[in-house]
Design a protein around this motif. Structure first.
Motif, PDB file in Angstrom:
ATOM      1  N   GLY A  27      -7.869   6.627   2.546  1.00  0.00           N
ATOM      2  CA  GLY A  27      -9.057   6.232   3.305  1.00  0.00           C
ATOM      3  C   GLY A  27      -9.190   6.937   4.640  1.00  0.00           C
ATOM      4  O   GLY A  27      -8.497   7.907   4.951  1.00  0.00           O
ATOM      5  N   LEU A  36       0.810  -1.216   0.000  1.00  0.00           N
ATOM      6  CA  LEU A  36       0.000   0.000   0.000  1.00  0.00           C
ATOM      7  C   LEU A  36       0.846   1.270   0.000  1.00  0.00           C
ATOM      8  O   LEU A  36       0.366   2.361   0.290  1.00  0.00           O
ATOM      9  N   ALA A  48      -4.600   0.983  -2.607  1.00  0.00           N
ATOM     10  CA  ALA A  48      -5.680   1.676  -1.895  1.00  0.00           C
ATOM     11  C   ALA A  48      -5.347   3.146  -1.745  1.00  0.00           C
ATOM     12  O   ALA A  48      -4.169   3.529  -1.695  1.00  0.00           O
ATOM     13  N   VAL A 106     -10.233   1.907   4.219  1.00  0.00           N
ATOM     14  CA  VAL A 106     -10.018   0.970   3.115  1.00  0.00           C
ATOM     15  C   VAL A 106      -8.707   0.194   3.245  1.00  0.00           C
ATOM     16  O   VAL A 106      -8.609  -0.948   2.791  1.00  0.00           O
ATOM     17  N   ARG A 107      -7.709   0.792   3.875  1.00  0.00           N
ATOM     18  CA  ARG A 107      -6.423   0.093   3.990  1.00  0.00           C
ATOM     19  C   ARG A 107      -6.534  -1.096   4.938  1.00  0.00           C
ATOM     20  O   ARG A 107      -5.995  -2.168   4.662  1.00  0.00           O
ATOM     21  N   ARG A 167     -11.712   7.927  -6.213  1.00  0.00           N
ATOM     22  CA  ARG A 167     -10.701   6.883  -6.450  1.00  0.00           C
ATOM     23  C   ARG A 167      -9.288   7.498  -6.593  1.00  0.00           C
ATOM     24  O   ARG A 167      -8.547   7.189  -7.519  1.00  0.00           O
ATOM     25  N   TYR A 210     -19.260  -2.133   0.065  1.00  0.00           N
ATOM     26  CA  TYR A 210     -18.479  -1.707  -1.086  1.00  0.00           C
ATOM     27  C   TYR A 210     -19.206  -2.035  -2.384  1.00  0.00           C
ATOM     28  O   TYR A 210     -20.040  -2.948  -2.443  1.00  0.00           O
ATOM     29  N   TYR A 253      -8.122  -2.177  -6.621  1.00  0.00           N
ATOM     30  CA  TYR A 253      -7.821  -0.885  -6.029  1.00  0.00           C
ATOM     31  C   TYR A 253      -8.990  -0.463  -5.163  1.00  0.00           C
ATOM     32  O   TYR A 253     -10.124  -0.325  -5.623  1.00  0.00           O
ATOM     33  N   TRP A 254      -8.707  -0.282  -3.859  1.00  0.00           N
ATOM     34  CA  TRP A 254      -9.710   0.070  -2.862  1.00  0.00           C
ATOM     35  C   TRP A 254      -9.768   1.590  -2.702  1.00  0.00           C
ATOM     36  O   TRP A 254      -8.741   2.247  -2.520  1.00  0.00           O
ATOM     37  N   SER A 255     -10.981   2.140  -2.750  1.00  0.00           N
ATOM     38  CA  SER A 255     -11.159   3.584  -2.646  1.00  0.00           C
ATOM     39  C   SER A 255     -12.252   3.912  -1.638  1.00  0.00           C
ATOM     40  O   SER A 255     -13.273   3.214  -1.563  1.00  0.00           O
ATOM     41  N   HIS A 276      -5.785   5.958  -8.175  1.00  0.00           N
ATOM     42  CA  HIS A 276      -6.024   4.668  -8.820  1.00  0.00           C
ATOM     43  C   HIS A 276      -5.100   4.476 -10.013  1.00  0.00           C
ATOM     44  O   HIS A 276      -4.750   5.433 -10.704  1.00  0.00           O
ATOM     45  N   ALA A 291      -8.543  -3.718   3.049  1.00  0.00           N
ATOM     46  CA  ALA A 291      -7.764  -4.370   1.996  1.00  0.00           C
ATOM     47  C   ALA A 291      -6.798  -5.385   2.578  1.00  0.00           C
ATOM     48  O   ALA A 291      -6.631  -6.494   2.054  1.00  0.00           O
TER      49      ALA A 291
END
Length: 428
Positions: free
Chosen positions: A341, A277, A338, A352-353, A378, A397, A371-373, A381, A356
């Motif tokens: 967040g 990350l 990610a 989000v981290r 985003r 999500y 990819y987590w947003s 990304h 993830a």
């Protein structure tokens, strides 16, 4: 200094997609901090991702004394310091200035250059791009016109292997097997072949021509793709500027071959690690600086390449792995990213981290990257095929595929623990 030169008026094209920004570029730097929920944020530009060991040590000290204790890598090989107090801005600038990380206060946000991180280390590139990197950064910092570039304008210096050539830079210089260099703009399908020794100067000429075109258009734009003019057509005034500067050039079909960034492990006379990350603790950072032979190279894929001499690679990789850095080329962390967040961003709907990391076991070896947003913006990304995992209003999500040439497929997920099921629903 390259003086700005006028070019004939540029005609617009119905094929171009024009953008006009309503506000100025607020991209953070080291002299302009950004207010985040976890404190002020500084983005330190590291051209080519290259840091001397003393410079890296200075950044580590700044993160520990002034920030949250971590160093955050960006998708352009830069470093962000978070959790800063507003009152420390002057102290931070002085520390970075003393380390040689602020060669020009007027250009500090425009020194956005990515370069092939393994150039000169593994014998695969056509040439070592370091001379280009040094020359372009120097030219940027001495060009009065270049101060008008946005903090988002990007240069890419590719040693011929095609790694950073695929990062959608505004200006890309790519070494060619016949001893020249292709100068490409945005997504243009053609390029200008220029002499290797003039490649850096040609890149700056291209950027200055973009600024002139933007002024003539009357629109406020930050990237070449935002001009009301296709990038292939922008090559014409660039060519005229090159002729005026005495730089030989000719049109060529642009090389399209691409390769991925470096995998973790031993690579020629260096080694590579991935940073989960993109977040490095000061302990991890100091282990990297201790092992590095003279310099560190930060990659646009949130990794670090270390030139090494003498110490066996296996021993160094074991030391780095023990700190939590990724040295296994099959690690699922290589395919997970990610945004910051919660709690660092007020707009984020989720941490989000943490989510993830908790769902890492659901990542299959050869599926699409995720990819987590925390929201629909985003931030950060990546380009290319992926699955976007976006925190939804009210919890849970929304997962959507982003695959070139395919219609998006979407599904909802109420709990990150159900990631494997959600992925199967949209990718199988």
């Amino acid at each position: 200094m390259l003086a700005a030169m006028s070019t004939p008026a540029l005609r617009s094209s119905p094929q171009a997609t024009a953008v006009s920004r309503e506000r100025g570029d607020a991209c953070p730097g080291t002299l302009r901090l950004h207010a985040a929920d976890d404190g002020a944020l500084a983005r330190v530009r590291i051209p080519g991702g290259v840091l001397t060991v003393p410079q890296a040590e200075a950044l580590g000290d700044a993160a520990e004394r002034l920030g949250d204790g971590d160093l955050h890598l960006t998708s352009r090989g830069n470093v962000q310091l978070r959790g800063l107090a507003e009152a420390c801005a002057g102290e931070l600038a002085g520390l970075l200035d003393a380390a040689g990380l602020l060669p020009s206060h007027g250009h500090e946000r425009v020194r956005n250059i990515v370069a092939s991180p393994l150039s000169g280390l593994d014998g695969r590139g056509v040439l070592d791009v370091r001379p280009w990197l040094t020359a372009l950064d120097t030219a940027l910092c001495t060009s009065e016109a270049a101060q008008g570039l946005s903090g988002r304008f990007l240069f890419a210096l590719d040693d011929g292997r095609g790694d950073v050539a695929g990062l959608d830079a505004d200006v890309t210089v790519r070494a060619t097997a016949d001893g020249g260099a292709h100068l490409g703009l945005g997504a243009a399908g053609t390029a200008l072949l220029v002499p290797v020794e003039e490649a850096a100067r040609a890149a700056l000429v291209a950027a200055e021509t973009f600024l002139e075109a933007a002024r003539e258009s009357g629109a406020r734009v930050w990237r070449i793709e935002e001009l009301d003019l296709p990038a292939d057509e922008l090559l014409d005034p660039v060519g005229r500027r090159l002729t005026a500067e005495g730089i030989r050039h000719e049109r060529r079909a642009r090389e399209t071959g691409r390769t991925d960034g470096p995998s973790p492990g031993a690579l020629g006379t260096g080694l590579s690690v991935h940073v989960p990350l993109g977040r490095l603790t000061v302990r991890q950072w100091r282990e990297l600086t201790d092992i590095a032979d003279g310099e560190l190279r930060l990659t646009p894929w949130r990794g670090v390449v270390l030139p090494t001499q003498g110490t066996p690679a296996e021993e160094s990789l074991a030391r780095l792995s023990a700190t939590g850095l990724v040295t296994d080329p099959d690690s699922p962390w290589l395919r997970v990213g990610a945004c910051i967040g919660s709690p660092g961003c007020a707009k984020s709907r989720a941490d989000v981290r943490t989510d993830a990391a908790g769902a890492l076991g659901a990542i299959e070896p050869h599926g699409l990257p995720l990819y987590w947003s925390g929201c629909e913006r985003r931030c950060g990304h990546p380009r290319g095929d992926r699955v976007d995992v976006v925190a939804a209003p009210g919890g849970g999500y929304r997962l959507s595929t982003a695959v070139s040439g395919q219609e998006p497929r979407s599904t909802s997920m109420d709990d990150p623990a159900r990631l494997a099921t959600a992925l199967a629903a949209i990718t199988s």
